[in-house]
Design a protein around this motif. Structure first.
Motif, PDB file in Angstrom:
ATOM      1  N   GLY A  93       0.878  -1.193   0.071  1.00  0.00           N
ATOM      2  CA  GLY A  93      -0.074   0.273  -0.107  1.00  0.00           C
ATOM      3  C   GLY A  93       1.130   1.606  -0.249  1.00  0.00           C
ATOM      4  O   GLY A  93       0.141   2.477  -0.310  1.00  0.00           O
ATOM      5  N   ASP A  94       1.983   0.978  -0.044  1.00  0.00           N
ATOM      6  CA  ASP A  94       2.712   2.103   0.351  1.00  0.00           C
ATOM      7  C   ASP A  94       4.071   2.448  -0.400  1.00  0.00           C
ATOM      8  O   ASP A  94       4.754   3.097  -1.049  1.00  0.00           O
ATOM      9  N   GLY A  95       4.599   0.578  -1.329  1.00  0.00           N
ATOM     10  CA  GLY A  95       5.334   1.068  -2.420  1.00  0.00           C
ATOM     11  C   GLY A  95       6.719   0.897  -1.284  1.00  0.00           C
ATOM     12  O   GLY A  95       6.977   0.521  -0.812  1.00  0.00           O
ATOM     13  N   THR A  96       7.578   1.104  -2.450  1.00  0.00           N
ATOM     14  CA  THR A  96       8.847   1.804  -1.894  1.00  0.00           C
ATOM     15  C   THR A  96       9.466   2.536  -2.177  1.00  0.00           C
ATOM     16  O   THR A  96       9.495   3.427  -2.220  1.00  0.00           O
ATOM     17  N   PRO A  97      10.792   2.739  -1.201  1.00  0.00           N
ATOM     18  CA  PRO A  97      11.597   4.652  -1.134  1.00  0.00           C
ATOM     19  C   PRO A  97      11.487   4.930  -2.527  1.00  0.00           C
ATOM     20  O   PRO A  97      11.733   6.067  -2.763  1.00  0.00           O
ATOM     21  N   LEU A  98      11.673   3.739  -3.866  1.00  0.00           N
ATOM     22  CA  LEU A  98      12.423   4.220  -5.410  1.00  0.00           C
ATOM     23  C   LEU A  98      11.083   5.170  -5.612  1.00  0.00           C
ATOM     24  O   LEU A  98      11.091   6.207  -6.316  1.00  0.00           O
ATOM     25  N   ILE A  99       9.723   4.044  -5.431  1.00  0.00           N
ATOM     26  CA  ILE A  99       8.288   5.221  -6.084  1.00  0.00           C
ATOM     27  C   ILE A  99       8.157   6.463  -5.161  1.00  0.00           C
ATOM     28  O   ILE A  99       7.755   7.193  -5.285  1.00  0.00           O
ATOM     29  N   ALA A 100       8.455   6.404  -4.061  1.00  0.00           N
ATOM     30  CA  ALA A 100       7.569   7.527  -3.034  1.00  0.00           C
ATOM     31  C   ALA A 100       8.581   8.363  -3.334  1.00  0.00           C
ATOM     32  O   ALA A 100       8.395   9.527  -3.651  1.00  0.00           O
ATOM     33  N   ALA A 101      10.459   8.321  -3.999  1.00  0.00           N
ATOM     34  CA  ALA A 101      10.941   9.371  -4.202  1.00  0.00           C
ATOM     35  C   ALA A 101      10.191   9.642  -5.960  1.00  0.00           C
ATOM     36  O   ALA A 101      10.285  11.498  -6.230  1.00  0.00           O
ATOM     37  N   ILE A 102      10.179   8.853  -6.576  1.00  0.00           N
ATOM     38  CA  ILE A 102       8.988   9.484  -7.900  1.00  0.00           C
ATOM     39  C   ILE A 102       8.007  10.512  -7.426  1.00  0.00           C
ATOM     40  O   ILE A 102       7.919  10.962  -8.849  1.00  0.00           O
ATOM     41  N   GLU A 103       7.107   9.549  -7.241  1.00  0.00           N
ATOM     42  CA  GLU A 103       6.197  10.147  -6.754  1.00  0.00           C
ATOM     43  C   GLU A 103       6.321  11.735  -6.532  1.00  0.00           C
ATOM     44  O   GLU A 103       5.481  13.544  -6.220  1.00  0.00           O
ATOM     45  N   ASP A 104       7.416  12.332  -5.678  1.00  0.00           N
ATOM     46  CA  ASP A 104       7.377  13.463  -5.141  1.00  0.00           C
ATOM     47  C   ASP A 104       8.235  14.079  -6.167  1.00  0.00           C
ATOM     48  O   ASP A 104       8.438  14.936  -6.115  1.00  0.00           O
ATOM     49  N   GLY A 105       9.156  13.386  -7.047  1.00  0.00           N
ATOM     50  CA  GLY A 105       9.583  13.719  -8.293  1.00  0.00           C
ATOM     51  C   GLY A 105      10.967  15.144  -8.195  1.00  0.00           C
ATOM     52  O   GLY A 105      11.769  15.790  -9.230  1.00  0.00           O
ATOM     53  N   ASP A 106      11.510  14.188  -7.051  1.00  0.00           N
ATOM     54  CA  ASP A 106      12.976  14.720  -7.033  1.00  0.00           C
ATOM     55  C   ASP A 106      14.044  13.706  -7.242  1.00  0.00           C
ATOM     56  O   ASP A 106      14.136  12.742  -6.914  1.00  0.00           O
ATOM     57  N   THR A 107      14.734  14.447  -8.476  1.00  0.00           N
ATOM     58  CA  THR A 107      15.633  13.316  -8.833  1.00  0.00           C
ATOM     59  C   THR A 107      16.597  13.081  -8.331  1.00  0.00           C
ATOM     60  O   THR A 107      17.532  12.028  -8.466  1.00  0.00           O
ATOM     61  N   GLN A 108      17.690  14.311  -7.548  1.00  0.00           N
ATOM     62  CA  GLN A 108      18.790  13.513  -6.925  1.00  0.00           C
ATOM     63  C   GLN A 108      18.419  12.862  -5.667  1.00  0.00           C
ATOM     64  O   GLN A 108      19.621  11.836  -6.194  1.00  0.00           O
ATOM     65  N   VAL A 109      17.128  12.888  -5.052  1.00  0.00           N
ATOM     66  CA  VAL A 109      16.802  11.230  -4.056  1.00  0.00           C
ATOM     67  C   VAL A 109      16.995   9.984  -4.764  1.00  0.00           C
ATOM     68  O   VAL A 109      17.418   8.585  -4.548  1.00  0.00           O
ATOM     69  N   VAL A 110      16.494  10.095  -6.468  1.00  0.00           N
ATOM     70  CA  VAL A 110      16.406   9.160  -6.918  1.00  0.00           C
ATOM     71  C   VAL A 110      17.457   8.574  -7.551  1.00  0.00           C
ATOM     72  O   VAL A 110      17.537   7.533  -7.230  1.00  0.00           O
TER      73      VAL A 110
END
Length: 509
Positions: free
Chosen positions: A450-467
């Motif tokens: 229901g919450d996905g993975t850290p990478l999916i969360a970073a993509i949802e935020d749209g932060d390229t650097q965190v990705v």
């Protein structure tokens, strides 16, 4: 519980009564000095005093050896065991039948207060519905309605959708100038939110149905409200000759024909004394800018002093904590960790863990750190909040995160419905927090249903650097999450073509 509620209500009622007395004694002098609008604004002191009286008491923490002292019932003729001062005593083997036979007077008073409030509210609703039903309003313009009776209106009614109501014979009874002044008066009430103020005052009266001063305050508030509204309308027509006389004549006509409304602003509000004051005040000169500013400052100071004075009257509450717990620890420890020295350590840690969750959620960081030092369960999970590490990561509190990690918190612990520490950090785009958690061994591919993975969360935020940080740490660019898709699908769905290209480049490597 009922004892605490009643004490809070008693404090609020006392504060309310004191504030009402002050305003009742000062309102006429305030109106002469600063104008009727400032006298009307001074009524804000009453709800502020009531609210301040309902706030919890300031807590003073003292160290005690235990939270509960258990004693066996004394044998007949033997001396009673003296309890530790300030510590609750729980007697073992006490008869539940004897307890049940005693009626708690505080509970009875609480029930009486609730019943009285409900009856007062029911009466108010009945009167309002009857008034509106008997009026049989007919729409004749935008927010403008005509009643079916000559005794209804002029008035402003409606909490959510306010409107002007005039009597059936409005055109025949009043001249063209009088009609314009009356409609402007009611629209001023709507513009300044007076209808909603009266609705709040009515609810306040229902809650304080037992206090006769509240009924006096209600009447005086309505009078000051009308005087303030009259002053605003007269200021608008200050240069129009004959309008003061027309206004006074309209007041007289409405006073003998109209009726008041339970919740709303009625033109013929009050009795003969109110009418006399309103007509007398029509001749006052509009307030100057300096007078208005002085009145506003005086009102704000009075409200602030009222709140502080009420808070100063409320006695402090002493909270006893274990001798090995920091004296700044939250009061919840007292409620949850009421155990003896022989209590279950795991139960204590769990109780402290629950308190730790609440302290972090409320932003009480110093309390949270005291709980961590006291041995709270640092991996405690509470649905809807997560774990202490998730909350601290989501708040960007790196100091508390480091303390939790040093105490052994699981950097990868999932919390279904609340994610994981790394998911929380990635979701808010906190690069420093992401790096701290990765360096502490957090699972970059950790999946939470229901919450996905850290990478999916970073993509949802749209932060390229965190990705990129997550990919560099070993996050799988194409790892699917059941029900949540894959990072590539998430990037495509959001239209993040740049992120999608970054993920494609990593899958080709």
């Amino acid at each position: 519980m009922s004892h605490d509620i009643l004490l809070q209500l008693g404090a609020a009622a006392f504060a309310t009564s004191a504030a009402i007395m002050v305003v009742l004694l000062a309102r006429k002098g305030i109106a002469r000095t600063f104008g009727p609008h400032v006298a009307y604004a001074f009524w804000l002191m009453v709800p502020v005093a009531a609210f301040a009286g309902l706030l919890p008491a300031e807590q003073v923490f003292q160290v005690a050896p235990t939270f509960v002292q258990e004693v066996a019932p004394a044998a007949p003729g033997s001396p009673a065991i003296a309890p530790i001062p300030g510590v609750k005593v729980v007697a073992t083997g006490e008869s539940s039948v004897a307890k049940a036979a005693i009626i708690d007077p505080m509970l009875a008073l609480t029930v009486i207060w609730l019943a009285g409030g409900l009856l007062a509210a029911a009466r108010l609703i009945y009167r309002q519905r009857k008034f509106m039903g008997d009026s049989a309003l007919t729409r004749v313009g935008t927010r403008f309605y005509k009643a079916s009776k000559n005794t209804v209106g002029p008035a402003a009614v409606g909490i959510l959708k306010t409107r002007v109501v005039v009597p059936r014979d409005f055109t025949e009874r009043y001249s063209a100038v009088e009609r314009k002044l009356i409609v402007d008066h009611e629209r001023e009430h709507i513009r300044y939110g007076d209808v909603r103020t009266n609705a709040f005052a009515a609810v306040f009266q229902c809650l304080n149905w037992f206090n006769p001063l509240v009924y006096l305050a209600q009447k005086a508030l309505r009078e000051d409200q009308e005087l303030a509204c009259d002053a605003r309308v007269m200021k608008k027509y200050a240069d129009h000759k004959g309008h003061k006389r027309a206004y006074a004549e309209a007041l007289l006509k409405a006073q003998f024909a109209g009726q008041s409304i339970p919740v709303g602003c009625a033109w013929p509000a009050g009795g003969g004394e109110t009418l006399k004051h309103r007509i007398a005040n029509l001749g006052q000169q509009p307030s100057s800018v300096v007078r208005n500013l002085s009145g506003a400052v005086a009102c704000l100071l009075a409200v602030a002093v009222t709140g502080q004075a009420v808070r100063a009257m409320i006695p402090t509450e002493t909270v006893y904590v274990q001798k090995d717990v920091d004296a700044s620890i939250t009061a919840k420890v007292k409620r949850l960790a009421t155990v003896t020295d022989d209590g279950d350590p795991e139960a204590v840690a769990g109780a402290l863990g629950a308190a730790l969750i609440d302290a972090l959620a409320d932003g009480r960081r110093s309390h949270a750190r005291s709980l961590i030092k006291a041995g709270a369960d640092i991996n405690y999970f509470k649905r809807g909040d997560g774990t202490p590490l998730i909350i601290a990561a989501d708040q960007g509190d790196r100091k508390t995160v480091r303390m939790l990690l040093e105490a052994g918190a699981d950097a990868s612990k999932p919390a279904p419905g609340d994610g994981s520490p790394l998911i929380a950090a990635a979701d808010r785009g906190d690069k420093n927090m992401v790096k701290l958690l990765i360096d502490s061994g957090a699972d970059v591919n950790g999946y939470v249903p229901g919450d996905g993975t850290p990478l999916i969360a970073a993509i949802e935020d749209g932060d390229t650097q965190v990705v990129r940080m997550l990919l560099d740490a070993g996050a799988e660019a194409n790892k699917g999450a059941p029900g949540d898709g894959s990072p590539l699908i998430a990037a495509s769905g959001k239209g993040e073509l740049k992120l999608a290209q970054v993920l494609l480049d990593r899958t080709e490597e």
